[in-house]
Design a protein around this motif. Sequence first.
Motif, PDB file in Angstrom:
ATOM      1  N   ALA A  35       0.826  -1.205   0.000  1.00  0.00           N
ATOM      2  CA  ALA A  35       0.000   0.000   0.000  1.00  0.00           C
ATOM      3  C   ALA A  35       0.861   1.257   0.000  1.00  0.00           C
ATOM      4  O   ALA A  35       0.508   2.264  -0.628  1.00  0.00           O
ATOM      5  CB  ALA A  35      -0.927  -0.008   1.216  1.00  0.00           C
ATOM      6  N   VAL A  36       1.998   1.204   0.705  1.00  0.00           N
ATOM      7  CA  VAL A  36       2.868   2.379   0.792  1.00  0.00           C
ATOM      8  C   VAL A  36       3.422   2.744  -0.580  1.00  0.00           C
ATOM      9  O   VAL A  36       3.486   3.931  -0.950  1.00  0.00           O
ATOM     10  CB  VAL A  36       4.016   2.112   1.787  1.00  0.00           C
ATOM     11  N   PHE A  37       3.805   1.740  -1.364  1.00  0.00           N
ATOM     12  CA  PHE A  37       4.414   1.989  -2.669  1.00  0.00           C
ATOM     13  C   PHE A  37       3.383   1.956  -3.802  1.00  0.00           C
ATOM     14  O   PHE A  37       3.767   1.880  -4.978  1.00  0.00           O
ATOM     15  CB  PHE A  37       5.518   0.964  -2.945  1.00  0.00           C
ATOM     16  N   GLN A  38       2.124   1.991  -3.447  1.00  0.00           N
ATOM     17  CA  GLN A  38       1.092   2.009  -4.483  1.00  0.00           C
ATOM     18  C   GLN A  38       1.207   3.285  -5.316  1.00  0.00           C
ATOM     19  O   GLN A  38       1.400   4.375  -4.797  1.00  0.00           O
ATOM     20  CB  GLN A  38      -0.297   1.916  -3.852  1.00  0.00           C
ATOM     21  N   GLY A  39       1.095   3.135  -6.634  1.00  0.00           N
ATOM     22  CA  GLY A  39       1.214   4.275  -7.529  1.00  0.00           C
ATOM     23  C   GLY A  39       2.620   4.500  -8.041  1.00  0.00           C
ATOM     24  O   GLY A  39       2.857   5.454  -8.786  1.00  0.00           O
ATOM     25  N   THR A  40       3.571   3.628  -7.638  1.00  0.00           N
ATOM     26  CA  THR A  40       4.943   3.732  -8.128  1.00  0.00           C
ATOM     27  C   THR A  40       5.238   2.545  -9.036  1.00  0.00           C
ATOM     28  O   THR A  40       4.516   1.545  -9.047  1.00  0.00           O
ATOM     29  CB  THR A  40       5.957   3.755  -6.977  1.00  0.00           C
ATOM     30  N   SER A  41       6.321   2.651  -9.767  1.00  0.00           N
ATOM     31  CA  SER A  41       6.727   1.592 -10.689  1.00  0.00           C
ATOM     32  C   SER A  41       8.087   1.045 -10.272  1.00  0.00           C
ATOM     33  O   SER A  41       8.907   1.768  -9.687  1.00  0.00           O
ATOM     34  CB  SER A  41       6.793   2.136 -12.124  1.00  0.00           C
ATOM     35  N   LYS A  42       8.329  -0.215 -10.567  1.00  0.00           N
ATOM     36  CA  LYS A  42       9.623  -0.819 -10.248  1.00  0.00           C
ATOM     37  C   LYS A  42      10.679  -0.319 -11.235  1.00  0.00           C
ATOM     38  O   LYS A  42      10.353   0.133 -12.344  1.00  0.00           O
ATOM     39  CB  LYS A  42       9.528  -2.343 -10.307  1.00  0.00           C
ATOM     40  N   PRO A  43      11.965  -0.343 -10.864  1.00  0.00           N
ATOM     41  CA  PRO A  43      13.012   0.010 -11.817  1.00  0.00           C
ATOM     42  C   PRO A  43      12.945  -0.858 -13.082  1.00  0.00           C
ATOM     43  O   PRO A  43      12.489  -2.004 -13.033  1.00  0.00           O
ATOM     44  CB  PRO A  43      14.302  -0.235 -11.030  1.00  0.00           C
ATOM     45  N   VAL A  44      13.406  -0.307 -14.182  1.00  0.00           N
ATOM     46  CA  VAL A  44      13.228  -0.947 -15.486  1.00  0.00           C
ATOM     47  C   VAL A  44      13.834  -2.347 -15.528  1.00  0.00           C
ATOM     48  O   VAL A  44      13.217  -3.281 -16.048  1.00  0.00           O
ATOM     49  CB  VAL A  44      13.853  -0.058 -16.582  1.00  0.00           C
ATOM     50  N   ASN A  45      15.025  -2.520 -14.953  1.00  0.00           N
ATOM     51  CA  ASN A  45      15.729  -3.807 -15.052  1.00  0.00           C
ATOM     52  C   ASN A  45      15.406  -4.768 -13.905  1.00  0.00           C
ATOM     53  O   ASN A  45      15.988  -5.848 -13.838  1.00  0.00           O
ATOM     54  CB  ASN A  45      17.240  -3.574 -15.105  1.00  0.00           C
ATOM     55  N   TRP A  46      14.537  -4.377 -13.011  1.00  0.00           N
ATOM     56  CA  TRP A  46      14.197  -5.256 -11.895  1.00  0.00           C
ATOM     57  C   TRP A  46      13.121  -6.253 -12.323  1.00  0.00           C
ATOM     58  O   TRP A  46      12.234  -5.938 -13.126  1.00  0.00           O
ATOM     59  CB  TRP A  46      13.685  -4.440 -10.709  1.00  0.00           C
ATOM     60  N   GLN A  47      13.192  -7.439 -11.723  1.00  0.00           N
ATOM     61  CA  GLN A  47      12.204  -8.476 -12.004  1.00  0.00           C
ATOM     62  C   GLN A  47      10.996  -8.382 -11.073  1.00  0.00           C
ATOM     63  O   GLN A  47       9.951  -8.963 -11.357  1.00  0.00           O
ATOM     64  CB  GLN A  47      12.859  -9.857 -11.894  1.00  0.00           C
ATOM     65  N   LYS A  48      11.147  -7.686  -9.953  1.00  0.00           N
ATOM     66  CA  LYS A  48      10.042  -7.540  -9.008  1.00  0.00           C
ATOM     67  C   LYS A  48      10.150  -6.188  -8.326  1.00  0.00           C
ATOM     68  O   LYS A  48      11.239  -5.588  -8.277  1.00  0.00           O
ATOM     69  CB  LYS A  48      10.054  -8.667  -7.968  1.00  0.00           C
ATOM     70  N   PRO A  49       9.053  -5.660  -7.787  1.00  0.00           N
ATOM     71  CA  PRO A  49       9.092  -4.338  -7.147  1.00  0.00           C
ATOM     72  C   PRO A  49       9.859  -4.361  -5.835  1.00  0.00           C
ATOM     73  O   PRO A  49      10.166  -5.416  -5.272  1.00  0.00           O
ATOM     74  CB  PRO A  49       7.614  -4.015  -6.932  1.00  0.00           C
ATOM     75  N   VAL A  50      10.146  -3.165  -5.324  1.00  0.00           N
ATOM     76  CA  VAL A  50      10.991  -3.026  -4.148  1.00  0.00           C
ATOM     77  C   VAL A  50      10.347  -3.624  -2.910  1.00  0.00           C
ATOM     78  O   VAL A  50      11.040  -4.091  -2.001  1.00  0.00           O
ATOM     79  CB  VAL A  50      11.345  -1.536  -3.927  1.00  0.00           C
ATOM     80  N   TYR A  51       9.018  -3.644  -2.845  1.00  0.00           N
ATOM     81  CA  TYR A  51       8.353  -4.176  -1.651  1.00  0.00           C
ATOM     82  C   TYR A  51       8.264  -5.697  -1.660  1.00  0.00           C
ATOM     83  O   TYR A  51       7.655  -6.286  -0.766  1.00  0.00           O
ATOM     84  CB  TYR A  51       6.959  -3.567  -1.494  1.00  0.00           C
ATOM     85  N   GLU A  52       8.886  -6.352  -2.657  1.00  0.00           N
ATOM     86  CA  GLU A  52       8.935  -7.813  -2.688  1.00  0.00           C
ATOM     87  C   GLU A  52      10.367  -8.338  -2.637  1.00  0.00           C
ATOM     88  O   GLU A  52      10.628  -9.485  -2.993  1.00  0.00           O
ATOM     89  CB  GLU A  52       8.243  -8.332  -3.951  1.00  0.00           C
ATOM     90  N   LEU A  53      11.281  -7.516  -2.166  1.00  0.00           N
ATOM     91  CA  LEU A  53      12.673  -7.955  -2.093  1.00  0.00           C
ATOM     92  C   LEU A  53      12.881  -9.025  -1.032  1.00  0.00           C
ATOM     93  O   LEU A  53      13.801  -9.841  -1.143  1.00  0.00           O
ATOM     94  CB  LEU A  53      13.584  -6.756  -1.796  1.00  0.00           C
ATOM     95  N   ASP A  54      12.065  -9.031   0.002  1.00  0.00           N
ATOM     96  CA  ASP A  54      12.220 -10.010   1.084  1.00  0.00           C
ATOM     97  C   ASP A  54      10.881 -10.188   1.785  1.00  0.00           C
ATOM     98  O   ASP A  54      10.047  -9.274   1.803  1.00  0.00           O
ATOM     99  CB  ASP A  54      13.281  -9.540   2.091  1.00  0.00           C
ATOM    100  N   THR A  55      10.704 -11.363   2.358  1.00  0.00           N
ATOM    101  CA  THR A  55       9.488 -11.621   3.124  1.00  0.00           C
ATOM    102  C   THR A  55       9.580 -11.070   4.544  1.00  0.00           C
ATOM    103  O   THR A  55       8.556 -10.919   5.213  1.00  0.00           O
ATOM    104  CB  THR A  55       9.208 -13.129   3.177  1.00  0.00           C
ATOM    105  N   ASP A  56      10.794 -10.807   5.005  1.00  0.00           N
ATOM    106  CA  ASP A  56      11.000 -10.231   6.333  1.00  0.00           C
ATOM    107  C   ASP A  56      10.706  -8.737   6.271  1.00  0.00           C
ATOM    108  O   ASP A  56      11.383  -7.998   5.539  1.00  0.00           O
ATOM    109  CB  ASP A  56      12.435 -10.485   6.785  1.00  0.00           C
ATOM    110  N   PRO A  57       9.727  -8.231   7.022  1.00  0.00           N
ATOM    111  CA  PRO A  57       9.400  -6.792   6.949  1.00  0.00           C
ATOM    112  C   PRO A  57      10.531  -5.892   7.407  1.00  0.00           C
ATOM    113  O   PRO A  57      10.577  -4.727   7.019  1.00  0.00           O
ATOM    114  CB  PRO A  57       8.169  -6.658   7.868  1.00  0.00           C
TER     115      PRO A  57
END
Length: 369
Positions: free
Chosen positions: A233-255
């Motif tokens: 929800a915090v990063f809603q409305g943003t886009s992931k970097p072009v070369n990334w395979q997943k958005p920044v909020y999915e880098l880890d399951t540990d909050p």
Amino acid sequence: MASSYNAKEEDGQLSGAAGSGGVGAGKSKKPDNTAFKQQRLPAWQPILTAGTVLPAFFVIGLIFIPIGIGLFVTSNNIKEFEIDYTGIDPASPCYNCSQTLTWNSTKPCVCKVPFTLEQSFESDVFMYYGLSNFYQNHRRYVKSRDDSQLNGDASSLTSPSKECEPYRTSDNKPIAPCGAIANSLFNDTLTLYYINPNGTESLVPLQKKGIAWWTDKNVKFRNPGGNNFNLTAVFQGTSKPVNWQKPVYELDTDPENNGFINEDFIVWMRTAALPTFRKLYRLIEKKNNMIPTLQRGNYTLDITYNYPVRRFDGRKRMILSTISWMGGKNPFLGIAYITVGSVCFFLGVVLLIIHQKYGNRNNSAEIPN
């Protein structure tokens, strides 16, 4: 001599007084008649003689050489193992991955690199990844980031700095995190297995937290939204970097290791000064004092090959290393101390011989008959 000097000084003072009261005194460029501006301050100049120079050379040599030997031996006692897994050689296990992978690849490529440790690693082991021919010190690359956005500023999240161009927006949405540094994040996944004598594999536990600087983790990098762990929800409305395979909020399951405070991301954002560098990837902590951290024997490095380097003729490697009180393995400082100490000692010997051979002759020539 004293009387003539005083007379000259008095004349100078009178002329200065006359000049100050005369016409055009404000335009005079003559410095004030003070000890500082007239360069009459007392001064001391060392007189270099054989009795002061020769001991200095010998003392520097006798101090620097033992220090250099100690630093060199300490550096050599650090155990280090390095393997290149770029896949340039057709016989390499990662050759197919290196030839087919691009930034637009959606399917991960996996390869396994077997290796053997000839000696055990007794203390804590640090796993690094290394890159070659990657210029993180390029001026435009270094400036391509938004520190306010990385610090959790809400306005910078939706309106990143123009320094991030051309990685500022994507699909009319602000990129989080923006910039060329974040866009080129190293994203290979390295997993280490120990091959038991019976042929089975044992996973070597790798610690992914504690690899970033404390100031970076707790001061410079913060997630927007404060203590809100719902980063989707915090990063809603943003886009992931072009070369990334997943958005920044999915880098880890540990909050506590997700979003902008992900330690792999933080380590990458601290740019390197040279084109060949290494960055800390994982920690292998010593669990039992009776058992080495990494036993000698056969291992397998499982690699999820996501990071293409063929386009810029780069190389990738994995490094296992212990450390000492002076850090990682680096013999340069010890060699520098030994070199400077040896040169000083050698010069001291040469100057002593010259002094013994010619110094007495000069002294005898100065004695009057």
